[in-house]
Design a protein around this motif. Structure first.
Motif: not given
Length: 175
Positions: A118-131
């Motif tokens: 997200i905007r070049g910043e790595p996230h786990t799918v869990i982190e992306a969903m929580e965000r």
């Protein structure tokens, strides 16, 4: 049920609750109300809904394979005042929610620890969903607050009314 499947079910449930809350708040308003701006640095409900939908479309399109901030997204344009009807706003909203729920429904528990950007910043799918869940909750709260302010004494409660917590807590299931 595995922890991963339980988590995916819980996240989908939370998004469903937020969608329902926003939908029920907007349903109480008329076409002019959705364009009310509380202050110079504030946004109307129409602008907030357009931003939420734009964000959902960007984040959830090709969720596992492309950056969540798509290069063709016009984020700044989402905050411009545009005259839309309630019906048009509903269509805009549904486009975002449809993508979000479609992407959620396609996820498997083995996807949860995959890395996405997200905007070049790595996230786990869990982190992306929580965000995203917190982002949606923030804006749905704004929508409900503005709608409640506009309706005043004609506001139809979306949760437990003031002074009725004890009655709700002691209510027998099924009544």
């Amino acid at each position: 049920m595995s922890i991963g499947k339980a988590y995916l079910t819980a996240v989908r449930g939370r998004f469903n609750q937020l969608k329902d809350l926003g939908d029920r708040a907007v349903a109480q308003l008329d076409g002019q109300d959705i364009h009310y701006v509380p202050g110079p640095e504030s946004n109307s409900i129409a602008v907030i809904v357009r931003h939420l939908s734009g964000n959902m479309i960007s984040r959830w399109t090709d969720f596992l394979t492309t950056d969540g901030e798509k290069p063709d997204r016009n984020r700044d344009g989402e905050f411009e005042t545009v005259s839309v009807t309630k019906a048009e706003l509903q269509e805009i909203s549904e486009a975002g929610w449809k993508l979000l729920f479609g992407a959620l429904d396609s996820l498997e528990e083995e996807d949860l620890l995959k890395k996405i950007l997200i905007r070049g910043e790595p996230h786990t799918v869990i982190e992306a969903m929580e965000r995203h869940l917190s982002h949606v909750a923030f804006h749905i709260g704004q929508i409900v607050y503005i709608a409640k302010m506009l309706k005043g004494e004609n506001w139809e409660m979306l949760s437990i009314p003031k002074g009725q917590s004890e009655a709700y807590r002691t209510k027998t299931p099924g009544q």
